[in-house]
Design a protein around this motif. Sequence first.
Motif, PDB file in Angstrom:
ATOM      1  N   GLU A  52     -10.078  -6.231   4.861  1.00  0.00           N
ATOM      2  CA  GLU A  52     -10.125  -5.024   4.036  1.00  0.00           C
ATOM      3  C   GLU A  52      -9.782  -3.748   4.803  1.00  0.00           C
ATOM      4  N   PRO A  53     -10.388  -3.489   5.960  1.00  0.00           N
ATOM      5  CA  PRO A  53     -10.045  -2.245   6.652  1.00  0.00           C
ATOM      6  C   PRO A  53      -8.596  -2.214   7.158  1.00  0.00           C
ATOM      7  N   TYR A  55      -5.859  -3.756   5.621  1.00  0.00           N
ATOM      8  CA  TYR A  55      -4.902  -3.592   4.527  1.00  0.00           C
ATOM      9  C   TYR A  55      -5.211  -2.402   3.614  1.00  0.00           C
ATOM     10  N   GLU A  56      -6.415  -1.895   3.628  1.00  0.00           N
ATOM     11  CA  GLU A  56      -6.784  -0.778   2.748  1.00  0.00           C
ATOM     12  C   GLU A  56      -5.878   0.425   2.972  1.00  0.00           C
ATOM     13  N   GLN A  57      -5.494   0.671   4.195  1.00  0.00           N
ATOM     14  CA  GLN A  57      -4.649   1.830   4.511  1.00  0.00           C
ATOM     15  C   GLN A  57      -3.244   1.714   3.939  1.00  0.00           C
ATOM     16  N   PHE A  59      -2.504   0.535   0.810  1.00  0.00           N
ATOM     17  CA  PHE A  59      -2.465   0.649  -0.645  1.00  0.00           C
ATOM     18  C   PHE A  59      -2.152   2.075  -1.081  1.00  0.00           C
ATOM     19  N   SER A  63      -3.639   2.548  -6.717  1.00  0.00           N
ATOM     20  CA  SER A  63      -3.951   1.124  -6.816  1.00  0.00           C
ATOM     21  C   SER A  63      -5.464   0.961  -6.900  1.00  0.00           C
ATOM     22  N   HIS A  64      -5.941   0.297  -7.961  1.00  0.00           N
ATOM     23  CA  HIS A  64      -7.384   0.202  -8.182  1.00  0.00           C
ATOM     24  C   HIS A  64      -7.937  -1.214  -8.137  1.00  0.00           C
ATOM     25  N   ARG A  67     -10.577  -2.980  -5.097  1.00  0.00           N
ATOM     26  CA  ARG A  67     -10.716  -2.103  -3.942  1.00  0.00           C
ATOM     27  C   ARG A  67     -12.085  -1.467  -3.940  1.00  0.00           C
ATOM     28  N   PRO A  68     -12.639  -1.242  -2.744  1.00  0.00           N
ATOM     29  CA  PRO A  68     -13.991  -0.662  -2.666  1.00  0.00           C
ATOM     30  C   PRO A  68     -14.032   0.738  -3.262  1.00  0.00           C
ATOM     31  N   ARG A  70     -13.550   1.626  -6.276  1.00  0.00           N
ATOM     32  CA  ARG A  70     -12.616   1.837  -7.380  1.00  0.00           C
ATOM     33  C   ARG A  70     -12.873   0.785  -8.438  1.00  0.00           C
TER      34      ARG A  70
END
Length: 139
Positions: A52-53, A55-57, A59, A63-64, A67-68, A70
Motif C-alpha cells: 500500500e505505501p 503504490y499509493e503514491q 494513484f 481514484s477511490h 484506498r485508505p 476513501r
Amino acid sequence: MVGHENRDVFYVSGRSDGFISPKQARTTQKRPIGIPTLEDKVLQRAVVMLLEPIYEQDFYPGSHGFRPGRGAHGALEELWKGTMNTDGGWVLEVDISKFFDTLDHKHLRELVQVRLLHDALKVSPSPTTIVSEPSDQDQ
C-alpha cells in the motif's frame, strides 16, 4: 516467494470451504465464493501493509477504489463536482467483463517484484527492466 537458506518458499493457501453463487440476477453465470482461513487473512493483511505505501503514491487523486480514507461517497461527490464543471462533456459507464480473469498473473508478480526491488534500492523502475528467476548456475 520468500528466500530462505538458498531455497524458495511458496505460500499455499489453506483449504477454503466455499460454495457456488450466482453472479447477478440477470445472468446464468456462477462464481465460487471462498472463506479464507486465518492464515490467509494474516498474509493478505501483511501484503497490503507492504504494498500500500509503495503504490499509493502512484494513484491519481480521483481514484477511490479500495484506498485508505476513501470510499464510495467521496467518489460520488467528486463525480458530481466533475460532472457539473464539464460544460457539456460526456459521462460513460464502462464494465470490463472478466478483465482480471485474463491478466497474466506471472507477469503481474514480476512487475511487483521489480517495483519492490527498486523501492528497496530507492531508484525509479525502468520500463525496460527485465525480471527473471535465478537459474541453477546463479545459486
